[in-house]
Write a protein that holds these residues in place. Sequence first.
Motif, mmCIF file in Angstrom:
data_model
loop_
_atom_site.group_PDB
_atom_site.id
_atom_site.type_symbol
_atom_site.label_atom_id
_atom_site.label_comp_id
_atom_site.label_asym_id
_atom_site.label_seq_id
_atom_site.Cartn_x
_atom_site.Cartn_y
_atom_site.Cartn_z
ATOM 1 N N ASN A 135 1.091 -1.203 -0.386
ATOM 2 C CA ASN A 135 0.413 0.031 0.176
ATOM 3 C C ASN A 135 0.250 1.061 -0.142
ATOM 4 O OD1 ASN A 135 -2.887 -1.365 0.234
ATOM 5 N ND2 ASN A 135 -1.999 -1.920 2.947
ATOM 6 N N TYR A 136 1.614 1.492 -0.207
ATOM 7 C CA TYR A 136 2.865 3.004 -1.408
ATOM 8 C C TYR A 136 2.268 3.767 -1.586
ATOM 9 C CZ TYR A 136 7.239 4.807 -1.858
ATOM 10 O OH TYR A 136 8.003 5.867 -2.148
ATOM 11 N N TYR A 137 1.484 3.365 -2.284
ATOM 12 C CA TYR A 137 0.747 4.585 -3.371
ATOM 13 C C TYR A 137 -0.707 4.572 -3.175
ATOM 14 C CZ TYR A 137 4.812 3.956 -6.463
ATOM 15 O OH TYR A 137 5.603 4.393 -6.786
ATOM 16 N N GLU A 138 -1.122 6.215 -2.732
ATOM 17 C CA GLU A 138 -2.241 6.469 -2.500
ATOM 18 C C GLU A 138 -2.571 6.539 -3.918
ATOM 19 O OE1 GLU A 138 -3.833 6.489 0.560
ATOM 20 O OE2 GLU A 138 -2.380 5.956 1.393
ATOM 21 N N HIS A 139 -4.431 6.618 -4.271
ATOM 22 C CA HIS A 139 -4.846 7.094 -5.085
ATOM 23 C C HIS A 139 -4.648 6.298 -6.603
ATOM 24 C CE1 HIS A 139 -4.819 10.843 -2.355
ATOM 25 N NE2 HIS A 139 -6.417 9.967 -2.141
ATOM 26 N N PRO A 140 -4.725 5.659 -6.841
ATOM 27 C CA PRO A 140 -5.494 4.926 -5.934
ATOM 28 C C PRO A 140 -4.511 3.919 -5.623
ATOM 29 C CG PRO A 140 -4.733 3.538 -7.741
ATOM 30 C CD PRO A 140 -4.446 5.355 -8.160
ATOM 31 N N LYS A 141 -4.721 3.287 -4.352
ATOM 32 C CA LYS A 141 -3.984 2.504 -3.143
ATOM 33 C C LYS A 141 -3.534 1.704 -4.033
ATOM 34 C CE LYS A 141 -4.629 2.543 1.136
ATOM 35 N NZ LYS A 141 -3.173 3.574 1.656
ATOM 36 N N GLU A 142 -2.132 1.484 -3.459
ATOM 37 C CA GLU A 142 -1.373 0.099 -4.732
ATOM 38 C C GLU A 142 -0.238 -0.261 -3.424
ATOM 39 O OE1 GLU A 142 -0.358 -1.084 -9.314
ATOM 40 O OE2 GLU A 142 -1.123 1.069 -8.951
ATOM 41 N N ASP A 143 0.737 -0.973 -4.109
ATOM 42 C CA ASP A 143 1.876 -1.718 -3.583
ATOM 43 C C ASP A 143 2.652 -1.335 -4.526
ATOM 44 O OD1 ASP A 143 0.564 -3.848 -1.921
ATOM 45 O OD2 ASP A 143 1.607 -5.558 -1.884
ATOM 46 N N ALA A 144 4.340 -1.048 -4.483
ATOM 47 C CA ALA A 144 5.238 -1.010 -5.132
ATOM 48 C C ALA A 144 6.190 -1.919 -4.963
ATOM 49 C CB ALA A 144 6.197 0.457 -3.944
ATOM 50 N N VAL A 145 6.856 -1.911 -5.700
ATOM 51 C CA VAL A 145 7.515 -3.041 -6.630
ATOM 52 C C VAL A 145 8.955 -2.387 -6.376
ATOM 53 C CG1 VAL A 145 8.804 -4.861 -8.090
ATOM 54 C CG2 VAL A 145 6.063 -4.611 -7.663
ATOM 55 N N ILE A 146 9.358 -3.204 -5.310
ATOM 56 C CA ILE A 146 10.775 -2.605 -5.159
ATOM 57 C C ILE A 146 12.282 -3.276 -6.584
ATOM 58 C CG2 ILE A 146 12.974 -1.976 -3.670
ATOM 59 C CD1 ILE A 146 11.406 -2.436 -1.381
ATOM 60 N N MET A 147 13.092 -2.157 -7.532
ATOM 61 C CA MET A 147 13.303 -2.873 -7.709
ATOM 62 C C MET A 147 14.908 -2.768 -8.261
ATOM 63 S SD MET A 147 11.156 -3.059 -11.506
ATOM 64 C CE MET A 147 11.917 -4.192 -11.807
ATOM 65 N N THR A 148 15.902 -3.077 -7.949
ATOM 66 C CA THR A 148 16.915 -2.712 -7.941
ATOM 67 C C THR A 148 18.227 -3.007 -8.965
ATOM 68 O OG1 THR A 148 16.945 -2.953 -5.038
ATOM 69 C CG2 THR A 148 19.060 -2.891 -6.248
ATOM 70 N N LEU A 149 19.155 -2.513 -9.389
ATOM 71 C CA LEU A 149 20.423 -3.465 -10.371
ATOM 72 C C LEU A 149 21.261 -3.083 -9.209
ATOM 73 C CD1 LEU A 149 21.318 -3.516 -13.440
ATOM 74 C CD2 LEU A 149 21.264 -0.997 -13.830
ATOM 75 N N ASP A 150 21.858 -4.149 -9.081
ATOM 76 C CA ASP A 150 23.011 -4.151 -8.322
ATOM 77 C C ASP A 150 24.651 -4.053 -9.539
ATOM 78 O OD1 ASP A 150 25.445 -5.294 -7.446
ATOM 79 O OD2 ASP A 150 24.377 -6.591 -6.286
ATOM 80 N N LEU A 151 25.174 -3.353 -9.010
ATOM 81 C CA LEU A 151 26.135 -2.524 -9.634
ATOM 82 C C LEU A 151 27.799 -3.360 -9.079
ATOM 83 C CD1 LEU A 151 25.055 1.025 -10.110
ATOM 84 C CD2 LEU A 151 25.166 -1.084 -11.969
ATOM 85 N N THR A 152 28.278 -3.971 -8.538
ATOM 86 C CA THR A 152 28.979 -4.776 -7.815
ATOM 87 C C THR A 152 29.939 -5.370 -8.859
ATOM 88 O OG1 THR A 152 27.866 -6.180 -5.789
ATOM 89 C CG2 THR A 152 28.127 -3.962 -5.381
ATOM 90 N N GLY A 153 29.228 -5.812 -9.250
ATOM 91 C CA GLY A 153 29.546 -7.006 -10.072
ATOM 92 C C GLY A 153 29.576 -8.376 -9.147
ATOM 93 N N GLU A 154 28.804 -8.605 -8.836
ATOM 94 C CA GLU A 154 28.904 -9.837 -8.204
ATOM 95 C C GLU A 154 29.565 -11.558 -7.129
ATOM 96 O OE1 GLU A 154 23.784 -10.127 -8.452
ATOM 97 O OE2 GLU A 154 24.946 -10.515 -9.610
ATOM 98 N N GLU A 155 30.680 -11.092 -8.393
ATOM 99 C CA GLU A 155 30.911 -12.413 -8.297
ATOM 100 C C GLU A 155 32.309 -11.783 -7.127
ATOM 101 O OE1 GLU A 155 30.294 -11.443 -11.346
ATOM 102 O OE2 GLU A 155 32.167 -10.021 -12.185
ATOM 103 N N GLU A 156 32.667 -10.488 -7.005
ATOM 104 C CA GLU A 156 34.005 -9.732 -6.459
ATOM 105 C C GLU A 156 33.571 -9.625 -4.439
ATOM 106 O OE1 GLU A 156 34.094 -5.961 -7.853
ATOM 107 O OE2 GLU A 156 34.614 -6.953 -9.999
ATOM 108 N N THR A 157 32.287 -10.460 -4.150
ATOM 109 C CA THR A 157 31.768 -10.527 -3.175
ATOM 110 C C THR A 157 32.580 -11.132 -1.826
ATOM 111 O OG1 THR A 157 30.008 -12.278 -3.773
ATOM 112 C CG2 THR A 157 29.774 -10.077 -3.693
ATOM 113 N N ASP A 158 34.196 -11.814 -2.307
ATOM 114 C CA ASP A 158 35.041 -12.580 -1.727
ATOM 115 C C ASP A 158 35.811 -11.645 -0.788
ATOM 116 O OD1 ASP A 158 35.766 -14.763 -4.225
ATOM 117 O OD2 ASP A 158 33.622 -14.955 -2.602
ATOM 118 N N GLU A 159 35.259 -11.040 0.162
ATOM 119 C CA GLU A 159 36.177 -9.837 1.193
ATOM 120 C C GLU A 159 35.722 -10.849 2.284
ATOM 121 O OE1 GLU A 159 35.153 -6.122 0.915
ATOM 122 O OE2 GLU A 159 34.902 -6.105 -0.966
#
Length: 159
Positions: A135-159
């Motif tokens: 119910n993030y939006y009003e008029h009309p009440k509606e869900d928001a989809v959270i969309m993300t673009l990961d720019l880290t290059g997931e293969e570099e997560t070995d820290e």
Amino acid sequence: MEQSMKVQIVPMNGDHLDEVAELERVCFPDPWSRNMLKEELGNDLAAFLVALDGQGAVAGYAGLQVVLDEGYILNVAVRPDCRRQGVAGQLLQVFLDFAKGNQLAFLTLEVRASNYPAIALYGSRGFRGVGRRKNYYEHPKEDAVIMTLDLTGEEETDE
């Protein structure tokens, strides 16, 4: 197939405020006011772009806020007569290029769950649905989809 409209993308300034505020009124049930848009021009953490058509009129606009290495796409709006002509994609591409060039970790945004064209556009650029805001939006009440673009290059997560 989406036809591409030739636009010039420039930073939003005070001269664009009336047209952008009108675009907000046309596109959104709860539009940002002209004053809110004007305040964002002075926000050092935000960048707003306008896409100008061949006559110099605002065909669309988009806003991005950057906090540390995180990018939040605030608004993307295109005049109804300019939709499905690549305007939103061109605005989005500037933000994608900026994010990559400035080593942002990710870009994220919220979009109405029923806005299938926008969801498809973001998906075509690598954004993925990562959650919902009930119910993030009003008029009309509606869900928001959270969309993300990961720019880290997931293969570099070995820290």
